[in-house]
Design an enzyme around this catalytic site. Sequence first.
Site, short mmCIF file in Angstrom:
data_model
loop_
_atom_site.label_atom_id
_atom_site.label_comp_id
_atom_site.label_asym_id
_atom_site.label_seq_id
_atom_site.Cartn_x
_atom_site.Cartn_y
_atom_site.Cartn_z
N LYS A 13 0.95 -1.10 0.37
CA LYS A 13 0.30 -0.13 -0.12
C LYS A 13 0.65 1.41 -0.01
O LYS A 13 0.18 2.45 -0.56
CB LYS A 13 -1.35 0.46 1.56
CG LYS A 13 -2.34 -1.13 1.40
CD LYS A 13 -3.37 -0.75 1.75
CE LYS A 13 -2.53 -0.66 3.78
NZ LYS A 13 -1.92 -2.06 4.00
N ARG A 127 10.72 -6.65 5.03
CA ARG A 127 10.56 -5.38 4.48
C ARG A 127 11.78 -4.26 5.34
O ARG A 127 11.78 -4.42 6.09
CB ARG A 127 9.25 -5.34 4.55
CG ARG A 127 8.87 -3.29 4.92
CD ARG A 127 7.26 -2.83 4.28
NE ARG A 127 7.30 -3.12 5.87
CZ ARG A 127 5.80 -2.90 5.94
NH1 ARG A 127 4.85 -2.15 4.84
NH2 ARG A 127 5.28 -3.21 6.81
N ARG A 171 -0.50 -8.92 13.51
CA ARG A 171 -1.05 -7.81 12.76
C ARG A 171 -2.23 -8.43 11.42
O ARG A 171 -2.92 -8.19 10.95
CB ARG A 171 -0.07 -7.50 12.14
CG ARG A 171 0.27 -6.07 12.17
CD ARG A 171 2.33 -4.89 12.46
NE ARG A 171 1.96 -4.98 11.07
CZ ARG A 171 2.45 -4.71 10.15
NH1 ARG A 171 4.11 -5.32 10.33
NH2 ARG A 171 2.82 -4.39 9.45
#
Length: 218
Positions: A13, A127, A171
């Site tokens: 995103k 990430r 998450r």
Amino acid sequence: MIVILLGPPGAGKGTQAAAISRRLGIPHVSTGDIFRANLSEGTPLGLEAKGYMAMGELVPDDLVVRLVADRLSRPDAAGGALLDGFPRTVGQAEALEDILASRGSKVDVCLLLDVPDADLLARLSGRRVCRRCGSGWHASFSPPPVDLKCPKCGGEIYQRDDDMEETVTSRLAVYRRQTRPLTDWYGAKGSLTVVHGTGTPQDVEKDIEKALSAGGAR
Ligand code: ADP
Ligand code: ZN
């Protein structure tokens, strides 16, 4: 124009949001980025959000809603905004409707960036992001420079605390339980557009462009 970018953690995103916001000329409003900025500055808002973020849980709706209402009332958002990471619950989506209705506006399109669950864990645990500008890399798919200095802004490239494996799992569970129901919610309103998030960032960007022009947004 109000565009919502919806999708699981790790769907890309942030990367896509930067491109869309440039293209449409509307500000990129990322609640996660706002919380992280407050956290690193040690503001009261940051301190309030800290525990929830560290656990991979959602910050309470009222706190997030106040923050977004305030952000959307700034002059640069008069012509709209790209919302990334908000809304994340049906309660937040309802509150957003009220905020927008009070200024005679509404959600134009909700883009769901869809990535299979199986890919997300690998994406998130590898990430790496720039502390200053939010640009992203991946430890194995697109490694950052060895000196961990962001080529775009000189900021430090690091691994977010909540990208550690234990937190990532919670998450993803939180997403499935609290946020995924929003796809049906926006689907029922006719504003949902699904874009597959598995290609290269450039492929995904093209698909988003297509989806936005098909929806009448340019
Ligand atoms: P992700 O990579 O999971 O999409 P974000 O950067 O959007 O992460 O958000 C990081 C954390 O900030 C979330 O796990 C949550 O604790 C908090 N947060 C961000 N946006 C919201 C929101 N709309 N509602 C509640 N909590 C939020
Ligand atoms: Zn940077």
